[in-house]
Design a protein around this motif. Sequence first.
Motif, PDB file in Angstrom:
ATOM      1  N   ASN A   2       0.836  -1.187   0.000  1.00  0.00           N
ATOM      2  CA  ASN A   2       0.000   0.000   0.000  1.00  0.00           C
ATOM      3  C   ASN A   2       0.882   1.253   0.000  1.00  0.00           C
ATOM      4  OD1 ASN A   2       0.773   0.609   2.710  1.00  0.00           O
ATOM      5  ND2 ASN A   2      -0.858  -0.713   3.505  1.00  0.00           N
ATOM      6  N   PHE A   3       0.242   2.433   0.012  1.00  0.00           N
ATOM      7  CA  PHE A   3       1.013   3.666  -0.153  1.00  0.00           C
ATOM      8  C   PHE A   3       1.944   3.913   1.031  1.00  0.00           C
ATOM      9  CE2 PHE A   3       1.416   8.381  -0.193  1.00  0.00           C
ATOM     10  CZ  PHE A   3       2.098   8.485  -1.389  1.00  0.00           C
ATOM     11  N   ASP A   4       1.475   3.654   2.250  1.00  0.00           N
ATOM     12  CA  ASP A   4       2.322   3.850   3.422  1.00  0.00           C
ATOM     13  C   ASP A   4       3.529   2.907   3.383  1.00  0.00           C
ATOM     14  OD1 ASP A   4       0.764   5.874   4.506  1.00  0.00           O
ATOM     15  OD2 ASP A   4      -0.514   4.479   5.606  1.00  0.00           O
ATOM     16  N   GLU A   5       3.301   1.680   2.940  1.00  0.00           N
ATOM     17  CA  GLU A   5       4.398   0.722   2.821  1.00  0.00           C
ATOM     18  C   GLU A   5       5.403   1.162   1.754  1.00  0.00           C
ATOM     19  OE1 GLU A   5       2.027  -3.368   4.142  1.00  0.00           O
ATOM     20  OE2 GLU A   5       2.039  -2.698   2.035  1.00  0.00           O
ATOM     21  N   TRP A  29       4.665   2.615  -9.106  1.00  0.00           N
ATOM     22  CA  TRP A  29       3.707   1.957  -8.196  1.00  0.00           C
ATOM     23  C   TRP A  29       2.278   2.385  -8.516  1.00  0.00           C
ATOM     24  CZ3 TRP A  29       0.318   4.256  -4.785  1.00  0.00           C
ATOM     25  CH2 TRP A  29      -0.294   3.429  -3.836  1.00  0.00           C
ATOM     26  N   ASN A  30       2.096   3.665  -8.730  1.00  0.00           N
ATOM     27  CA  ASN A  30       0.768   4.235  -8.923  1.00  0.00           C
ATOM     28  C   ASN A  30       0.097   3.768 -10.208  1.00  0.00           C
ATOM     29  OD1 ASN A  30      -0.521   7.328 -10.010  1.00  0.00           O
ATOM     30  ND2 ASN A  30      -1.419   6.169  -8.335  1.00  0.00           N
ATOM     31  N   CYS A  34      -0.037  -1.478 -11.273  1.00  0.00           N
ATOM     32  CA  CYS A  34      -1.460  -1.809 -11.162  1.00  0.00           C
ATOM     33  C   CYS A  34      -2.153  -1.742 -12.512  1.00  0.00           C
ATOM     34  CB  CYS A  34      -2.137  -0.847 -10.192  1.00  0.00           C
ATOM     35  SG  CYS A  34      -1.304  -0.686  -8.626  1.00  0.00           S
ATOM     36  N   LYS A  40      -3.763   2.095  -7.680  1.00  0.00           N
ATOM     37  CA  LYS A  40      -3.639   2.522  -6.299  1.00  0.00           C
ATOM     38  C   LYS A  40      -3.455   4.034  -6.241  1.00  0.00           C
ATOM     39  CE  LYS A  40      -1.841  -1.938  -4.886  1.00  0.00           C
ATOM     40  NZ  LYS A  40      -0.790  -2.699  -4.170  1.00  0.00           N
ATOM     41  N   HIS A  43      -1.478   9.687  -2.045  1.00  0.00           N
ATOM     42  CA  HIS A  43      -1.937  10.730  -1.125  1.00  0.00           C
ATOM     43  C   HIS A  43      -0.930  11.875  -1.194  1.00  0.00           C
ATOM     44  CE1 HIS A  43      -5.023   8.087   0.610  1.00  0.00           C
ATOM     45  NE2 HIS A  43      -4.112   7.133   0.497  1.00  0.00           N
ATOM     46  N   ARG A  78      -9.449   7.496  -7.726  1.00  0.00           N
ATOM     47  CA  ARG A  78      -9.560   6.283  -8.525  1.00  0.00           C
ATOM     48  C   ARG A  78     -10.001   6.620  -9.950  1.00  0.00           C
ATOM     49  NH1 ARG A  78      -9.002   1.446  -6.888  1.00  0.00           N
ATOM     50  NH2 ARG A  78      -9.216   2.091  -4.712  1.00  0.00           N
TER      51      ARG A  78
END
Length: 230
Positions: A2-5, A29-30, A34, A40, A43, A78
Amino acid sequence: MNFDELLKWMSVSESVTSLLMALEAVCTWNYYYCVNVNRKIVHASKLQTSLTEMIARKSWMLLPPEFLTSPFRLYFERFKLHFLHLEPYCATDTPLLSVVLKPINTCQDPFSLLSKNSTLTFHFKHPSVTSCNLPGKCGFILKTVPSEAALWKLELCTEKEDYNGIDVHFHEEVRAENMHVFFIKVIDDNDLFFPLTWLSCIYSSDKRDKWKMAFDFNIGSRLSIVYKLK
């Protein structure tokens, strides 16, 4: 992841060695990671806080001012793209610590160029070269070395015979380790940054077909280099 990870990984990973590589990791990643699932979401406030902390703690160099006009496209909502403008991450003071270099043969299709033995020629006089009486212009050549494993590699030409018959000569002050290659894709008259660093890690199968899609060539699109001066 996830984003925090992702942010935590960027903060501690020895593979992420610059601000540009961190931004490329977020973009990859963004979007690309995906590509076949729900994308994903980034933020924006968390990203800026985290990058600001990493820049200070790791003493990362800011981006050269050319990136002021080359935003990233990211999903903050999204299925809805937004621009991530890079003003907070660009240097404006002089002397600059890095510059963007564009090859003189920019009109070639990047994927075709990287898929065969070819060359990219750059004009560049390193600041350490204070006097030069050699014929032609100061610069360097990168040659592409196609590789099934790595998709492609770029090597800096350092031998005198590499420059025979070319109006460019090489100075040993130019070093490959100070170069970061990236791709600018022109969409609707906008220069959009396209990350290269992490793609070979993400696309583990059918790499060439996906890279062909990524390297959708249009007029003005180009491979370029960020060169670290100090």
